[in-house]
Enzyme design. Structure first.
Site, PDB file in Angstrom:
ATOM      1  N   GLY A 179       2.764   2.303  -2.401  1.00 38.59           N
ATOM      2  CA  GLY A 179       2.890   2.848  -3.749  1.00 38.59           C
ATOM      3  C   GLY A 179       4.072   2.319  -4.530  1.00 38.59           C
ATOM      4  O   GLY A 179       4.587   3.003  -5.426  1.00 38.59           O
ATOM      5  N   LYS A 180       4.516   1.073  -4.223  1.00 39.42           N
ATOM      6  CA  LYS A 180       5.658   0.495  -4.971  1.00 39.42           C
ATOM      7  C   LYS A 180       5.386   0.475  -6.471  1.00 39.42           C
ATOM      8  O   LYS A 180       6.221   0.880  -7.276  1.00 39.42           O
ATOM      9  CB  LYS A 180       5.918  -0.940  -4.504  1.00 39.42           C
ATOM     10  N   THR A 181       4.202  -0.038  -6.836  1.00 37.42           N
ATOM     11  CA  THR A 181       3.882  -0.162  -8.264  1.00 37.42           C
ATOM     12  C   THR A 181       3.826   1.207  -8.926  1.00 37.42           C
ATOM     13  O   THR A 181       4.336   1.400 -10.042  1.00 37.42           O
ATOM     14  CB  THR A 181       2.546  -0.902  -8.451  1.00 37.42           C
ATOM     15  N   SER A 182       3.229   2.184  -8.258  1.00 33.38           N
ATOM     16  CA  SER A 182       3.121   3.530  -8.835  1.00 33.38           C
ATOM     17  C   SER A 182       4.496   4.150  -9.040  1.00 33.38           C
ATOM     18  O   SER A 182       4.782   4.734 -10.091  1.00 33.38           O
ATOM     19  CB  SER A 182       2.281   4.422  -7.915  1.00 33.38           C
ATOM     20  N   THR A 218      -4.348  -1.466  -2.840  1.00 33.23           N
ATOM     21  CA  THR A 218      -3.525  -2.560  -2.320  1.00 33.23           C
ATOM     22  C   THR A 218      -4.047  -3.124  -1.002  1.00 33.23           C
ATOM     23  O   THR A 218      -4.164  -4.345  -0.871  1.00 33.23           O
ATOM     24  CB  THR A 218      -2.060  -2.117  -2.177  1.00 33.23           C
ATOM     25  N   ASP A 272       3.728  -8.291  -8.423  1.00 33.88           N
ATOM     26  CA  ASP A 272       2.766  -7.910  -7.388  1.00 33.88           C
ATOM     27  C   ASP A 272       1.387  -8.470  -7.748  1.00 33.88           C
ATOM     28  O   ASP A 272       0.853  -8.143  -8.804  1.00 33.88           O
ATOM     29  CB  ASP A 272       2.703  -6.379  -7.297  1.00 33.88           C
ATOM     30  N   GLY A 312       0.776  -1.230   0.000  1.00 35.95           N
ATOM     31  CA  GLY A 312       0.000   0.000   0.000  1.00 35.95           C
ATOM     32  C   GLY A 312       0.809   1.283   0.000  1.00 35.95           C
ATOM     33  O   GLY A 312       0.238   2.372   0.019  1.00 35.95           O
TER      34      GLY A 312
END
Length: 589
Positions: free
Chosen positions: A25-28, A507, A50, A23
């Site tokens: 924001g790794k993907t962002s 997430t 992920d 949550g």
């Protein structure tokens, strides 16, 4: 104030691994980095492992494990490795040969041992090790970005000699997650090459992503130290979502800002030695390429527009109705469950006070450090019908490890090293703490409210190990009577209520959904979902926070309509550390 993060100047290596608490924001951050580098003319491959990844929505294309060109961004390629699917294939490859040769109960035990987080992570690492070990990758791409990095625990397991020996097949020591490496076969050289790439500071950067919140910064610190010990020392920290209020008169915005600033003042010492950058708290969702470009631009917060649909969600119950439900049904054991940082301890404390005020004798127990429990009731009297205890996970884990090692018999140096590393897995803490919980719950005179519960995987391990012991007449560790008694009680909906706590964000909702499915495998269905810390419910008028509040609606509706039979909503700022009287007023309001 930390320097703003700009990939074009701050990315220095061909490989980047993004890690951090769910949550944050790794993907962002990984997507924004990939798009920025591609816009500079670099050829970039973005690989996501992920399960909650929304890469397909961001790039508006179907993705598989094979790299595919992103039509809307020149020079960018993406692939989406489904770790759950990779784990299923890995599990079947390992267990399949034994299906017709061993009793069904033994095969079931093997499958459960391979159903934990360790197996999912190792299966994912197996997938991207092919890329790390491929010298030709440098010819094809300037940068390869991995969304989600392996933990230090998994990487340490892969470096131990015993992980590659027959000891794994012969061991019956009863450790927490037996056998996740048993399907590795002859991949040692490939894994070693991958490890060499990871620890080469000229090739790889570990990007730790955190929010300006204590729990995520502590997780980043843990990952930094753990991975640094095994040679992954080229690191950077990106603090995502640093808020600057637009409306100084908005109370929610003022408290929101103050809390972030307090957390930033307490950044752990080890993290302060690492180059650190920040990204702002923005009013838009990072779900399209335009916004990915904007957040790492010179003007990340432009005009604030509320673009989400304006239709409100249907009204949801408050936490008071959760308490009323448990009181009316005289539920005797109540668990709050969820990923770290969602507010399980606050929700558990509020439920315990609410039930006490309804005349029940209540015992509240938690695995948070004792000081956190004290903060919940600081400088306030506690009702005589409420008792509070705190279980120290470190103490329980050390006691459990000593017991397992003592029961393992004579081991050589390599075997002992593997056993100790295996016992460092998350499952070990769950099992050790659950045994301590079981002793507390053994008293049937009080309602017991428990902050944090084991996953369905751990419960099935505890349950199946008994069947395995009977079938094979081999010891996998004695199960205390209190644990044996508690497992059936947890499956009895008239006795036990599980509360899943989440946040109104992508997430945390996806992770809570996976947690619920995991519990259902163990024949446990949550009674309530509690959506905590909702800006939408708080009624903020700060333009940035109000715009973000609008993005919560889709996740509140998803919980309400798809995931839960009963759900409650808590406004941001409501369930905070308070005293007994404050909790009482809150629950009764």
């Amino acid at each position: 104030m930390h320097t703003s993060y700009h990939p074009r100047t701050h990315v220095q290596t061909p490989y980047l691994f993004f890690t951090g608490k769910g949550g944050v924001g790794k993907t962002s951050v990984a997507c924004a980095t990939a798009v920025s580098l591609a816009d500079q003319g670099k050829k970039v491959l973005l690989v996501s492992t992920d399960p909650a990844s929304n890469l397909q929505d961001v790039f508006n294309m179907e993705l598989t494990r094979e790299p595919a060109a992103v039509p809307s961004v020149s020079h960018l390629y993406a692939s989406n490795i489904d770790p759950e699917e990779a784990a299923r294939a890995y599990r079947e490859k390992t267990v399949g040969p034994y299906r017709d040769k061993l009793p069904e109960s033994v095969v079931n035990q093997m499958e459960e041992q391979l159903s934990g987080a360790c197996t999912v992570e190792i299966a994912a690492f197996d997938e991207f090790s092919h890329l790390l070990a491929d010298d030709g990758i440098f010819k094809d791409f300037d940068h390869v970005l991995f969304d989600t990095a392996p933990t230090g625990h998994t990487l340490r397991l892969l470096t131990l000699p015993t992980a590659w020996s027959g000891y794994l097949e012969e061991s019956t020591h009863g450790a927490s997650c037996l056998g996740p490496l048993s399907g590795l076969g002859d991949k040692k050289n490939m894994y070693q090459k991958a490890m060499d790439t990871l620890s080469n500071g000229e090739k790889t950067t570990l990007v730790m992503v955190a929010r300006p919140e204590e729990s995520t910064l502590l997780e980043a610190d843990r990952a930094s130290v753990e991975l640094g010990r095994i040679g992954i020392e080229h690191q950077m920290l990106v603090i995502n979502g640093v808020f600057q209020p637009y409306d100084a008169g908005d109370e929610v915005a003022s408290v929101f800002y103050s809390e972030q600033q307090e957390a930033l003042k307490e950044i752990p010492d080890a993290l302060q030695q690492i180059r650190t950058y920040s990204l702002p708290y923005v009013p838009y969702s990072l779900t399209d390429i335009q916004h990915m470009r904007q957040i790492v631009s010179e003007s990340p917060v432009a005009e604030v527009e509320i673009t989400e649909e304006s239709v409100d969600v249907e009204p949801l119950p408050s936490l008071k109705e959760v308490v009323d439900d448990f009181s009316a049904k005289n539920t005797r054991v109540i668990f709050t469950m969820g990923k770290g940082g969602v507010g399980k301890t606050s929700v558990a404390s509020a439920i315990a006070v609410g039930l006490t005020e309804k005349g029940h004798r209540v015992h509240l127990t938690t695995t948070d450090p004792a000081s956190h429990v004290a903060d919940m009731f600081k400088d306030s009297r506690v009702h005589e019908n409420l008792t509070i205890s705190s279980i120290d996970p470190e103490v329980e884990v050390e006691n459990y490890k000593a017991e397992v090692i003592a029961n393992a018999g004579e081991l050589n140096e390599d075997e002992l090293a593997y056993l100790k590393e295996d016992l460092d897995s998350p499952c070990t803490e769950e099992i050790a703490v659950f045994r301590a919980f079981a002793d507390v719950v053994d008293s049937e005179e009080e309602i017991v409210v428990i902050d944090t519960a084991p996953t369905g995987h751990t419960l099935l391990l505890l349950d199946s190990s008994e069947a395995y012991h009977k079938e094979m007449s081999r010891s996998t560790g004695d199960i205390p009577e209190s644990v044996t008694k508690l497992l059936p009680r947890l499956r009895n909906p008239e006795e036990t209520g599980v509360v899943v706590v989440t946040l109104p964000e992508a997430t945390p909702v996806f992770e809570a959904g996976r947690l619920q499915e995991d519990l259902k495998r163990a024949e446990i269905t949550p009674k309530w979902w509690v959506i905590n810390r909702s800006l939408y419910a708080a009624g903020t008028k700060d333009p940035v926070l109000e715009a973000r509040a609008a993005t919560e609606k889709q996740w509140i509706r998803k919980v309400q309509n798809e995931l839960s039979a009963q759900s409650a909503l808590i406004p941001w700022g409501a369930a905070k550390n308070a005293g007994y009287e404050q909790w009482k007023v809150y629950i009764q309001s």
